[in-house]
Motif scaffolding. Structure first.
Motif: not given
Length: 179
Positions: A75-76, A79-82, A85-86, A100, A102, A145
């Motif tokens: 998730h990075g 949490g930015e994704g990779g 999921d983002r 988007i 999230t 968040n």
């Protein structure tokens, strides 16, 4: 000649009526009835009000540690994704042509996040986190968040009280037979 016989037998079986006995009378001799303890082990769902939340408590700080070890690879780091999921961002994008979705922009209940992490994460070892680690990762993702302060801790009492930004805008299933 053998192939033709096999084809004829397969076609005949496809068009024959099923046996004249009912399903309840068929005894296959495999399996067994699950015990109450086995059923309880799988009965771990959490509803939006927090019903069935387990004991335990997790902090944003512990959540950061667990996330770095168990979640960031997919998730990075934030949490930015990779590969996965983002999880963070997307605020104000749901009404745009490219929303988007999230945890912080789309999900209506924080308890849903806990339930999902507890059941399905981390990949490929679902249900391997302790209750404290699940509360902690939930707290950390909510913190990323902007929904919880750095000093926050979550437990069965505080988690259901987290107010998600999209709670009042989420559209449920309109079918009357779906609850």
């Amino acid at each position: 000649m053998r192939m033709r016989d096999l084809l004829i037998a397969s076609l005949a079986a496809a068009f024959l009526p099923p046996p004249a006995h009912s399903e309840s009378s068929v005894k296959l001799g495999i399996g067994r009835t699950a015990t109450d303890a086995e059923i309880a082990g799988w009965n771990i769902d959490i509803d939006r009000n927090g019903t069935n939340l387990p004991p335990g408590k997790g902090t944003v700080g512990l959540g950061r540690e667990v996330f770095d070890q168990q979640c960031a690879a997919c998730h990075g780091p934030k949490g930015e994704g990779g590969v996965g999921d983002r999880l963070v961002g997307g605020h104000g994008t749901l009404a745009t042509p490219k929303p988007i979705k999230t945890v912080g922009s789309y999900w209506p209940y924080a308890t849903t996040l806990f339930d999902y992490i507890r059941r399905a994460m981390p990949y490929p070892s679902p249900q391997s986190l302790s209750n404290e680690e699940v509360y902690a990762v939930t707290a950390y993702v909510l913190h990323l968040n902007g929904l919880l302060p750095e000093s926050a801790a979550l437990d069965a009492k505080t988690l259901p009280s987290v107010r998600m930004p999209n709670r009042d805008n989420f559209v449920g299933d309109p079918r009357p037979d779906v609850k």
